[in-house]
Scaffold this motif. Structure first.
Motif, mmCIF file in Angstrom:
data_model
loop_
_atom_site.group_PDB
_atom_site.id
_atom_site.type_symbol
_atom_site.label_atom_id
_atom_site.label_comp_id
_atom_site.label_asym_id
_atom_site.label_seq_id
_atom_site.Cartn_x
_atom_site.Cartn_y
_atom_site.Cartn_z
ATOM 1 N N ARG A 10 0.828 -1.202 0.000
ATOM 2 C CA ARG A 10 0.000 0.000 0.000
ATOM 3 C C ARG A 10 0.865 1.256 0.000
ATOM 4 O O ARG A 10 0.567 2.220 -0.716
ATOM 5 C CB ARG A 10 -0.907 -0.004 1.224
ATOM 6 C CG ARG A 10 -2.095 -0.936 1.118
ATOM 7 C CD ARG A 10 -2.826 -1.065 2.440
ATOM 8 N NE ARG A 10 -4.114 -1.755 2.291
ATOM 9 C CZ ARG A 10 -4.808 -2.245 3.309
ATOM 10 N NH1 ARG A 10 -4.344 -2.132 4.558
ATOM 11 N NH2 ARG A 10 -5.964 -2.847 3.095
ATOM 12 N N ALA A 11 1.919 1.243 0.801
ATOM 13 C CA ALA A 11 2.799 2.412 0.860
ATOM 14 C C ALA A 11 3.487 2.645 -0.479
ATOM 15 O O ALA A 11 3.660 3.797 -0.910
ATOM 16 C CB ALA A 11 3.826 2.233 1.973
ATOM 17 N N TYR A 12 3.862 1.572 -1.159
ATOM 18 C CA TYR A 12 4.503 1.726 -2.466
ATOM 19 C C TYR A 12 3.513 2.269 -3.496
ATOM 20 O O TYR A 12 3.831 3.190 -4.264
ATOM 21 C CB TYR A 12 5.087 0.400 -2.939
ATOM 22 C CG TYR A 12 5.684 0.502 -4.327
ATOM 23 C CD1 TYR A 12 6.881 1.173 -4.533
ATOM 24 C CD2 TYR A 12 5.018 -0.025 -5.433
ATOM 25 C CE1 TYR A 12 7.418 1.312 -5.810
ATOM 26 C CE2 TYR A 12 5.543 0.104 -6.711
ATOM 27 C CZ TYR A 12 6.742 0.768 -6.884
ATOM 28 O OH TYR A 12 7.256 0.915 -8.144
ATOM 29 N N VAL A 13 2.305 1.712 -3.527
ATOM 30 C CA VAL A 13 1.300 2.169 -4.493
ATOM 31 C C VAL A 13 0.976 3.645 -4.266
ATOM 32 O O VAL A 13 0.779 4.408 -5.216
ATOM 33 C CB VAL A 13 0.027 1.301 -4.392
ATOM 34 C CG1 VAL A 13 -1.089 1.869 -5.266
ATOM 35 C CG2 VAL A 13 0.330 -0.131 -4.808
ATOM 36 N N ALA A 14 0.946 4.065 -2.995
ATOM 37 C CA ALA A 14 0.626 5.448 -2.663
ATOM 38 C C ALA A 14 1.791 6.411 -2.902
ATOM 39 O O ALA A 14 1.628 7.622 -2.755
ATOM 40 C CB ALA A 14 0.174 5.539 -1.200
#
Length: 425
Positions: A65-69
């Motif tokens: 999630r942190a990477y996608v964001a």
């Protein structure tokens, strides 16, 4: 001892997530500080929100999630970075990632407190699929799952897949032949295995953008029905069929496999479709294809298989939330056991594991070469999802945890199959 930097603290947090005290990557904090082994790939943590996500969802989902964001980024080669992360901790378990211990969770909480990252759970990025609406593998939920993955823009897929528009494992004579030649070789191999001849009636289950249907009609004279649950795929497939002058030979439908009732067919191809069906529904899937296949007809099932033991569907993996909602992988033994019967003889099983690693690397190269256009065609988050999942899957195939296999069967009651595999090799 000097003052501990943001990067030092983040190293503790990532160690807790990975379950290791020896960090496999180098970390750059949001303040510019850096920690970790010299020479290792650099991962940049751009905000406290990334740490908060890891606190709420320790493991691959929080990191994903942190990477996608855009809160985590990779400063070096994506494959080198993922290789380090896979070999450095528990993130190499895709279907059932190991849980963090209470001690690791407390350490993560302490780091978050010191860095001011405590707070409510951040909303997932918009690219995350909603789960839990309706029964798994109901027709409505299957349609929603397919739409999430495939209705993200045909322009986006053209940039990633290239002119062939084939979204499944290619067959490479050598790594140097290139993606387009390898995809054409795969389509031709399937046609030859199915023994297609002019006028043969082919059902292509999960027809994508129509590449298999067009190849079978154009090169072998087959009459093809292609089915998909994706409206965008069907729209582009029909356009490509019309441009090829094959509207009298190819019928593209938006239709669930369970609704097909106009058999029999001389041959059935299922390429990259069985992964969406689900273990519990596979007997019904096989029975439906059997009903649609004439006596003596051939069925080719091309599917990814999980090689590392029996897979367990887990809704909290990155793949489940962002890439293939409700997707489920069987191992090869399970798959063959479901497909084979007294009435369906296995003629051939071909392993293509190495071929899929090459295919995925080619797709990643296409995406990175066309990054700005891919972002414009979808979103930065979507491009990040595809980059992460395709690169990680390439490494999983290379490691042998996943395979892809073509299983060829012939229904009894018709002509005898060839004595040797030379009919299609």
């Amino acid at each position: 001892m000097g003052k501990r930097t943001v990067a030092d603290r983040l190293a503790e947090a990532l160690g807790a997530v990975l379950g290791t005290t020896e960090l496999p990557v180098r970390l750059r904090g949001w303040d510019g500080s850096i920690a970790g082994p010299a020479g290792a790939p650099v991962v940049a943590i751009r905000s406290r929100r990334a740490l908060r996500r890891m606190l709420w969802s320790p493991g691959q989902l929080g990191l994903g999630r942190a990477y996608v964001a855009g809160e985590i980024d990779m400063e070096d080669d994506v494959f080198a970075t993922f290789t380090a992360l896979r070999t450095g901790g528990r993130l190499n378990q895709e279907t059932r990632p190991a849980e963090t211990t209470w001690r690791e969770r407390l350490a993560l909480l302490g780091t978050a407190l010191r860095l001011g990252a405590i707070g409510p759970e951040p909303a997932p990025p918009a690219e995350e699929a909603p789960l839990g609406r309706g029964h798994r593998h109901s027709r409505a939920r299957d349609a929603a799952a397919i739409s999430h993955h495939y209705d993200v823009g045909n322009d986006f897929y053209e940039l990633v897949l290239g002119p062939s528009m084939v979204y499944s494992c290619a067959v490479w004579e050598t790594p140097e032949v290139g993606l387009e030649a390898a995809q054409e070789a795969k389509l031709d191999l399937v046609c030859r295995k199915l023994g297609l001849t002019p006028g043969a009636r082919l059902l292509d289950v999960g027809c994508g953008w129509g590449s298999m249907a067009i190849h079978a009609a154009q090169r072998y004279g087959a009459d093809v029905v292609g089915i998909t649950l994706s409206e965008e795929q069907a729209r582009m497939a029909r356009k490509r069929v019309a441009e090829a002058g094959l509207t009298d030979k190819v019928d593209i439908r938006v239709q669930d496999y369970r609704a097909v009732d106009d058999g029999p067919f001389d041959a059935i191809s299922s390429i990259g479709m069985a992964e969406h069906v689900g273990r519990a529904q596979m007997p019904g899937y096989v029975a439906q294809l059997d009903r649609l296949l004439r006596p003596g007809g051939r069925l080719l099932n091309h599917a990814i298989n999980w090689n590392a033991g029996k897979s367990v569907w887990n809704p909290d993996t990155f793949i489940s939330r962002y890439v293939f909602p409700d997707g489920e992988l069987l191992n090869l033994g399970e798959m063959v056991g479901l497909l084979e019967s007294r009435e369906r003889e296995v003629l051939d099983v071909e392993a293509l594991r190495q071929h899929y690693a090459l295919t995925l690397r080619a797709w990643v190269a296409n995406l990175e070469a066309n990054w700005d256009a891919a972002v414009a065609a979808s979103s930065e988050g979507r491009a990040r999802v595809w980059r992460l999942y395709m690169a990680a899957c390439a490494l999983t195939f290379e490691a042998g945890d996943m395979g892809v296999n073509q299983v060829l069967l012939q229904k009894t009651g018709g002509e005898q199959p060839p004595l040797r595999r030379t009919a299609w090799t």
